[in-house]
Design a protein around this motif. Structure first.
Motif, PDB file in Angstrom:
ATOM      1  N   UNK A  12      54.613  45.698  49.619  1.00 45.67           N
ATOM      2  CA  UNK A  12      54.891  44.549  48.756  1.00 45.67           C
ATOM      3  C   UNK A  12      55.054  43.258  49.550  1.00 45.67           C
ATOM      4  N   UNK A  13      54.998  42.151  48.827  1.00 42.10           N
ATOM      5  CA  UNK A  13      55.209  40.848  49.461  1.00 42.10           C
ATOM      6  C   UNK A  13      56.608  40.746  50.049  1.00 42.10           C
ATOM      7  N   UNK A  14      57.577  41.365  49.398  1.00 40.26           N
ATOM      8  CA  UNK A  14      58.948  41.354  49.919  1.00 40.26           C
ATOM      9  C   UNK A  14      59.019  42.069  51.262  1.00 40.26           C
ATOM     10  N   UNK A  15      58.298  43.175  51.394  1.00 41.16           N
ATOM     11  CA  UNK A  15      58.293  43.929  52.651  1.00 41.16           C
ATOM     12  C   UNK A  15      57.640  43.120  53.759  1.00 41.16           C
ATOM     13  N   UNK A  16      56.538  42.450  53.449  1.00 43.70           N
ATOM     14  CA  UNK A  16      55.855  41.625  54.442  1.00 43.70           C
ATOM     15  C   UNK A  16      56.759  40.477  54.891  1.00 43.70           C
TER      16      UNK A  16
END
Length: 207
Positions: free
Chosen positions: A52-56
């Protein structure tokens, strides 16, 4: 302070009495362990590209909080100005020049910040990040360039600064989500939920 100085002397005596290959390994490892933590951060980011974008965002901010921790450490060093314990003693590592203060240990600060940032980005990496950070900090006493309290405070300071990572990641996640379509090579494409959904207008009377 006297207790940590006594502990420091005991550890340095053990280090100086160790076999030559142990001393040589320690002199290299005290730097190499930080490189290992940096590699773990890089691997975390590479793997996060498919998530996810949050993980990136969280993985990408790891170097940012580590750098911030280092800068805070430098400010504390300048204000505290504790001299190095290796000035008048034979130790494994080269003693830094005068003006490169001892408290807190920059190595320990970097290690503590990196370990916390790595765990935020990937909890499963805690098994390697935490032990390596502790070894990196302890090695600074073993090679003789820091007191025990230097590395203990350094670890805690680095970890404390790195706890800001989720606060920084939250507002930046939408920005990263939008940038992924423009920079897929750098940020990855992520799972389907990161891809904007194209809604087709429904034609009146159509089922």
């Amino acid at each position: 302070m006297l207790e940590t100085e006594s502990l420091y002397l005991d550890i340095v005596d053990i280090a100086n009495a160790a076999p030559a290959f142990v001393r040589a390994f320690a002199a290299v490892a005290t730097q190499a362990l930080l490189v290992l933590l940096a590699l773990v951060c890089a691997v975390n980011f590479w793997r996060a590209r498919s998530r996810s974008a949050a993980a990136v965002t969280t993985a990408a901010l790891a170097p940012v909080v580590v750098t911030a921790a280092y800068l805070v450490s430098e400010v504390v060093k300048t204000l505290w100005q504790e001299d190095r314990p290796c000035r008048a003693r034979h130790v494994i590592a080269d003693c830094p020049e005068y003006g490169d203060w001892s408290f807190p240990s920059n190595h320990a600060v970097l290690a503590g910040a990196a370990a916390v940032a790595i765990v935020f980005a990937n909890r499963r990496a805690a098994w390697i990040a935490v032990p390596v950070a502790l070894l990196a900090a302890a090695s600074r006493v073993f090679v003789g360039v820091h007191y025990p309290h230097d590395v203990l405070v350094g670890l805690l300071l680095g970890a404390a600064v790195a706890t800001m990572l989720p606060l920084l990641a939250r507002p930046l996640t939408p920005v990263v989500a939008r940038l992924r379509s423009r920079l897929p090579v750098v940020l990855g494409r992520g799972p389907g939920q990161d891809t904007p959904t194209v809604r087709i207008p429904r034609v009146p009377g159509q089922r």
